[in-house]
Design a protein around this motif. Structure first.
Motif, PDB file in Angstrom:
ATOM      1  N   TRP A  46      -2.338  -5.136   1.301  1.00 50.93           N
ATOM      2  CA  TRP A  46      -2.659  -5.596  -0.038  1.00 50.93           C
ATOM      3  C   TRP A  46      -4.166  -5.662  -0.229  1.00 50.93           C
ATOM      4  CZ3 TRP A  46       0.805 -10.495  -1.158  1.00 50.93           C
ATOM      5  CH2 TRP A  46       2.165 -10.144  -1.087  1.00 50.93           C
ATOM      6  N   PHE A  47      -4.602  -5.444  -1.481  1.00 52.10           N
ATOM      7  CA  PHE A  47      -6.002  -5.570  -1.853  1.00 52.10           C
ATOM      8  C   PHE A  47      -6.111  -6.426  -3.103  1.00 52.10           C
ATOM      9  CE2 PHE A  47      -6.125  -1.726   0.686  1.00 52.10           C
ATOM     10  CZ  PHE A  47      -7.312  -1.865   1.396  1.00 52.10           C
ATOM     11  N   ALA A  48      -7.233  -7.124  -3.235  1.00 46.30           N
ATOM     12  CA  ALA A  48      -7.499  -7.944  -4.416  1.00 46.30           C
ATOM     13  C   ALA A  48      -8.085  -7.075  -5.517  1.00 46.30           C
ATOM     14  CB  ALA A  48      -8.471  -9.068  -4.070  1.00 46.30           C
ATOM     15  N   LEU A  49      -7.582  -7.285  -6.725  1.00 48.04           N
ATOM     16  CA  LEU A  49      -8.158  -6.709  -7.933  1.00 48.04           C
ATOM     17  C   LEU A  49      -8.714  -7.864  -8.756  1.00 48.04           C
ATOM     18  CD1 LEU A  49      -5.246  -4.271  -8.912  1.00 48.04           C
ATOM     19  CD2 LEU A  49      -7.421  -3.642  -7.856  1.00 48.04           C
ATOM     20  N   MET A  50      -9.350  -7.591  -9.854  1.00 45.53           N
ATOM     21  CA  MET A  50      -9.844  -8.640 -10.720  1.00 45.53           C
ATOM     22  C   MET A  50      -8.667  -9.264 -11.460  1.00 45.53           C
ATOM     23  SD  MET A  50     -13.227  -8.317 -13.177  1.00 45.53           S
ATOM     24  CE  MET A  50     -13.127  -6.548 -13.039  1.00 45.53           C
ATOM     25  N   GLY A  51      -8.188 -10.409 -11.016  1.00 44.52           N
ATOM     26  CA  GLY A  51      -7.093 -11.100 -11.683  1.00 44.52           C
ATOM     27  C   GLY A  51      -5.698 -10.661 -11.282  1.00 44.52           C
ATOM     28  N   SER A  52      -5.573  -9.731 -10.366  1.00 40.93           N
ATOM     29  CA  SER A  52      -4.265  -9.284  -9.895  1.00 40.93           C
ATOM     30  C   SER A  52      -4.418  -8.691  -8.496  1.00 40.93           C
ATOM     31  CB  SER A  52      -3.640  -8.267 -10.866  1.00 40.93           C
ATOM     32  OG  SER A  52      -4.457  -7.131 -10.989  1.00 40.93           O
ATOM     33  N   GLU A  53      -3.373  -8.050  -8.017  1.00 40.50           N
ATOM     34  CA  GLU A  53      -3.400  -7.490  -6.662  1.00 40.50           C
ATOM     35  C   GLU A  53      -2.853  -6.070  -6.652  1.00 40.50           C
ATOM     36  OE1 GLU A  53      -0.953 -10.211  -4.443  1.00 40.50           O
ATOM     37  OE2 GLU A  53      -2.476 -11.788  -4.488  1.00 40.50           O
ATOM     38  N   LEU A  54      -3.302  -5.302  -5.684  1.00 41.89           N
ATOM     39  CA  LEU A  54      -2.783  -3.961  -5.417  1.00 41.89           C
ATOM     40  C   LEU A  54      -2.003  -4.039  -4.116  1.00 41.89           C
ATOM     41  CD1 LEU A  54      -2.594  -0.875  -5.761  1.00 41.89           C
ATOM     42  CD2 LEU A  54      -4.814  -0.724  -4.589  1.00 41.89           C
ATOM     43  N   HIS A  55      -0.712  -3.741  -4.169  1.00 42.10           N
ATOM     44  CA  HIS A  55       0.144  -3.736  -2.985  1.00 42.10           C
ATOM     45  C   HIS A  55       0.434  -2.278  -2.618  1.00 42.10           C
ATOM     46  CE1 HIS A  55       1.905  -7.970  -4.035  1.00 42.10           C
ATOM     47  NE2 HIS A  55       0.586  -7.956  -3.956  1.00 42.10           N
ATOM     48  N   LEU A  56       0.216  -1.936  -1.396  1.00 47.63           N
ATOM     49  CA  LEU A  56       0.507  -0.601  -0.888  1.00 47.63           C
ATOM     50  C   LEU A  56       1.673  -0.748   0.064  1.00 47.63           C
ATOM     51  CD1 LEU A  56      -3.220   0.279  -0.390  1.00 47.63           C
ATOM     52  CD2 LEU A  56      -1.734   1.127  -2.204  1.00 47.63           C
ATOM     53  N   GLY A  57       2.839  -0.273  -0.359  1.00 49.60           N
ATOM     54  CA  GLY A  57       4.065  -0.497   0.387  1.00 49.60           C
ATOM     55  C   GLY A  57       4.626   0.773   0.990  1.00 49.60           C
ATOM     56  N   VAL A  58       5.097   0.648   2.210  1.00 42.57           N
ATOM     57  CA  VAL A  58       5.660   1.793   2.928  1.00 42.57           C
ATOM     58  C   VAL A  58       6.988   2.190   2.314  1.00 42.57           C
ATOM     59  CG1 VAL A  58       6.572   2.580   5.152  1.00 42.57           C
ATOM     60  CG2 VAL A  58       4.475   1.209   5.073  1.00 42.57           C
ATOM     61  N   GLU A  59       7.118   3.487   2.051  1.00 42.00           N
ATOM     62  CA  GLU A  59       8.357   4.054   1.539  1.00 42.00           C
ATOM     63  C   GLU A  59       8.750   5.204   2.467  1.00 42.00           C
ATOM     64  OE1 GLU A  59       9.460   4.552  -2.884  1.00 42.00           O
ATOM     65  OE2 GLU A  59       8.501   6.436  -2.295  1.00 42.00           O
ATOM     66  N   ASP A  60       9.975   5.167   2.969  1.00 42.99           N
ATOM     67  CA  ASP A  60      10.431   6.185   3.920  1.00 42.99           C
ATOM     68  C   ASP A  60      11.846   6.607   3.554  1.00 42.99           C
ATOM     69  OD1 ASP A  60      10.417   7.862   6.134  1.00 42.99           O
ATOM     70  OD2 ASP A  60      11.074   6.273   7.508  1.00 42.99           O
ATOM     71  N   PRO A  61      12.068   7.811   3.067  1.00 39.35           N
ATOM     72  CA  PRO A  61      11.082   8.880   3.013  1.00 39.35           C
ATOM     73  C   PRO A  61      10.114   8.667   1.846  1.00 39.35           C
ATOM     74  CG  PRO A  61      13.151   9.667   2.100  1.00 39.35           C
ATOM     75  CD  PRO A  61      13.393   8.262   2.621  1.00 39.35           C
ATOM     76  N   PHE A  62       8.913   9.196   2.012  1.00 40.19           N
ATOM     77  CA  PHE A  62       7.848   9.041   1.025  1.00 40.19           C
ATOM     78  C   PHE A  62       7.779  10.249   0.100  1.00 40.19           C
ATOM     79  CE2 PHE A  62       3.479  10.169  -0.150  1.00 40.19           C
ATOM     80  CZ  PHE A  62       3.172   9.099  -0.959  1.00 40.19           C
TER      81      PHE A  62
END
Length: 119
Positions: A46-62
């Motif tokens: 996860w990363f912080a954005l201004m007022g929200s968050e960015l979630h990078l989630g594993v998807e398999d298969p991608f």
């Protein structure tokens, strides 16, 4: 009732975390935040954005999102574009929306991304 964006999730392939840190952290300059302990075994980050968050989630298969995309508002789109250019990332500028400077690019896995700044 009103709504606000809490987070957005973008799919990444298994073992893609190092590439995400290089792209979202090092290149773009986002600050990584700690995922809740109960979610850490799923991979991703996860990363912080201004007022929200960015979630990078594993998807398999991608499979990368090639049409659907998040639009990230930038405070200095010219400087951000220069970072992408220096790093050798392809960008496509678009002037279809009056009053906005914007470009499209992809993350390391082919997910479509939009970055914009209002004039």
């Amino acid at each position: 009732m009103t709504l606000a964006l809490d987070h957005i999730q973008i799919a990444i392939p298994k073992a893609g975390e190092a590439q995400c840190r290089a792209f979202w952290g090092d290149l773009i300059g986002l600050r990584e935040i700690t995922k809740p302990a109960a979610l850490q075994t799923r991979g991703g980050l996860w990363f912080a954005l201004m007022g929200s968050e960015l979630h990078l989630g594993v998807e398999d298969p991608f499979s990368p999102a090639q049409k659907a995309h998040p639009g990230f508002r930038a405070t200095d789109i010219t400087a951000l574009a220069a970072r992408f250019e220096t790093a050798g990332h392809n960008m496509v500028w678009d002037t279809a929306i009056e009053g906005r400077k914007r470009f499209f690019t992809t993350d390391p896995f082919g997910n479509r991304l939009e970055f914009l700044q209002e004039d």
